[in-house]
Scaffold this motif. Sequence first.
Motif, mmCIF file in Angstrom:
data_model
loop_
_atom_site.group_PDB
_atom_site.id
_atom_site.type_symbol
_atom_site.label_atom_id
_atom_site.label_comp_id
_atom_site.label_asym_id
_atom_site.label_seq_id
_atom_site.Cartn_x
_atom_site.Cartn_y
_atom_site.Cartn_z
ATOM 1 N N VAL A 1 87.101 39.523 49.535
ATOM 2 C CA VAL A 1 87.159 40.854 48.914
ATOM 3 C C VAL A 1 88.076 40.808 47.692
ATOM 4 C CG1 VAL A 1 87.836 43.265 49.255
ATOM 5 C CG2 VAL A 1 86.640 42.030 51.072
ATOM 6 N N THR A 2 89.196 40.117 47.811
ATOM 7 C CA THR A 2 90.112 39.966 46.682
ATOM 8 C C THR A 2 89.435 39.203 45.542
ATOM 9 O OG1 THR A 2 92.037 40.058 48.140
ATOM 10 C CG2 THR A 2 92.364 39.057 45.981
ATOM 11 N N ILE A 3 88.674 38.184 45.867
ATOM 12 C CA ILE A 3 87.923 37.450 44.837
ATOM 13 C C ILE A 3 86.926 38.388 44.168
ATOM 14 C CG2 ILE A 3 86.264 35.584 44.412
ATOM 15 C CD1 ILE A 3 87.663 34.053 46.720
ATOM 16 N N GLY A 4 86.264 39.220 44.960
ATOM 17 C CA GLY A 4 85.324 40.189 44.399
ATOM 18 C C GLY A 4 85.993 41.136 43.419
ATOM 19 N N PHE A 5 87.201 41.608 43.759
ATOM 20 C CA PHE A 5 87.939 42.471 42.829
ATOM 21 C C PHE A 5 88.234 41.737 41.523
ATOM 22 C CE2 PHE A 5 89.664 45.092 46.549
ATOM 23 C CZ PHE A 5 88.781 46.127 46.323
ATOM 24 N N MET A 6 88.584 40.454 41.629
ATOM 25 C CA MET A 6 88.873 39.685 40.413
ATOM 26 C C MET A 6 87.617 39.514 39.573
ATOM 27 S SD MET A 6 91.304 38.392 38.767
ATOM 28 C CE MET A 6 90.984 37.885 37.096
ATOM 29 N N LEU A 7 86.492 39.272 40.218
ATOM 30 C CA LEU A 7 85.235 39.153 39.472
ATOM 31 C C LEU A 7 84.877 40.467 38.786
ATOM 32 C CD1 LEU A 7 83.189 36.945 41.960
ATOM 33 C CD2 LEU A 7 84.178 36.251 39.758
ATOM 34 N N LEU A 8 85.162 41.591 39.434
ATOM 35 C CA LEU A 8 84.954 42.900 38.794
ATOM 36 C C LEU A 8 85.849 43.053 37.562
ATOM 37 C CD1 LEU A 8 84.636 45.392 41.784
ATOM 38 C CD2 LEU A 8 82.896 44.846 40.086
ATOM 39 N N GLN A 9 87.085 42.582 37.666
ATOM 40 C CA GLN A 9 87.999 42.651 36.517
ATOM 41 C C GLN A 9 87.462 41.818 35.345
ATOM 42 O OE1 GLN A 9 90.779 44.480 36.301
ATOM 43 N NE2 GLN A 9 91.166 45.012 38.418
ATOM 44 N N LEU A 10 86.996 40.609 35.662
ATOM 45 C CA LEU A 10 86.450 39.738 34.610
ATOM 46 C C LEU A 10 85.218 40.360 33.965
ATOM 47 C CD1 LEU A 10 86.846 36.371 36.515
ATOM 48 C CD2 LEU A 10 88.020 36.959 34.386
ATOM 49 N N ALA A 11 84.318 40.873 34.796
ATOM 50 C CA ALA A 11 83.112 41.514 34.270
ATOM 51 C C ALA A 11 83.474 42.755 33.460
ATOM 52 C CB ALA A 11 82.167 41.876 35.419
ATOM 53 N N GLY A 12 84.451 43.525 33.936
ATOM 54 C CA GLY A 12 84.890 44.713 33.210
ATOM 55 C C GLY A 12 85.488 44.373 31.859
ATOM 56 N N ALA A 13 86.263 43.281 31.796
ATOM 57 C CA ALA A 13 86.847 42.863 30.526
ATOM 58 C C ALA A 13 85.751 42.473 29.537
ATOM 59 C CB ALA A 13 87.813 41.697 30.741
ATOM 60 N N LEU A 14 84.781 41.711 30.016
ATOM 61 C CA LEU A 14 83.696 41.286 29.125
ATOM 62 C C LEU A 14 82.817 42.461 28.692
ATOM 63 C CD1 LEU A 14 82.718 37.958 30.877
ATOM 64 C CD2 LEU A 14 83.718 38.210 28.607
ATOM 65 N N TRP A 15 82.451 43.306 29.631
ATOM 66 C CA TRP A 15 81.600 44.446 29.319
ATOM 67 C C TRP A 15 82.322 45.419 28.386
ATOM 68 C CZ3 TRP A 15 79.755 48.675 33.227
ATOM 69 C CH2 TRP A 15 78.745 49.446 32.645
ATOM 70 N N GLY A 16 83.593 45.683 28.687
ATOM 71 C CA GLY A 16 84.379 46.567 27.829
ATOM 72 C C GLY A 16 84.519 46.011 26.425
ATOM 73 N N ALA A 17 84.744 44.703 26.328
ATOM 74 C CA ALA A 17 84.851 44.080 25.013
ATOM 75 C C ALA A 17 83.550 44.224 24.241
ATOM 76 C CB ALA A 17 85.230 42.603 25.169
ATOM 77 N N ILE A 18 82.436 44.022 24.915
ATOM 78 C CA ILE A 18 81.125 44.160 24.262
ATOM 79 C C ILE A 18 80.926 45.589 23.773
ATOM 80 C CG2 ILE A 18 78.633 44.173 24.717
ATOM 81 C CD1 ILE A 18 79.181 41.713 26.575
#
Length: 139
Positions: A76-93
Motif C-alpha cells: 500500500v505504501t508503494i502504491g502511494f509512492m507510485l501515485l506521487q510519481l504519477a501525480g508529479a508527471l501528470w501535473g508537470a504535463i
Amino acid sequence: MLERATTSPNLTDRGRIPAVLRVLTELVAWVTLPWGLAHYSIAWSILAVIVLIGAPGVFATPGDKKQVTVAVPGPVTIGFMLLQLAGALWGAILIMPGWAVAIVGVLAMITVIAELPRWRWLLTAPARPATQRPPNTAA
C-alpha cells in the motif's frame, strides 16, 4: 536463512538520498497536480490534495516511518509512492513547459531507482510488526 530487517532502509543512513529525491518528487506532485486540475475542476484539485498529501500522512507501514497512525502493509505504501510519481508527471504535463516536464521525468526515474531497496523491504512488510500481532487463538 537471513532474517528480515525490522526497520526500513528509509530510517537508516542509506535512506537519506532516496528520501530527499522522494520529497522533491512529492513537492512537484503536491504543487503541480492540484494547480493543473484546478483549470478543470476545483473539486478534482481538492481531491488531489487529499489523495497526495492526506492519505500517505495517515496510512503508513510500521517500520517505514517513526510514527504510524493507521498501519497498512508495504504494498500500500508503494502504491502511494507510485501515485506521487504519477501525480508529479501528470501535473508537470498539465502546467509546465516541455523542458521542465523532461526534468520531472528524469527526477521520477532517479527516484524510482533510489527507492528500490526500500520497495524490496516494503514488499515483505506486514501491516503490523510481529510483536503487535494477536496471539494465536486456535486450540
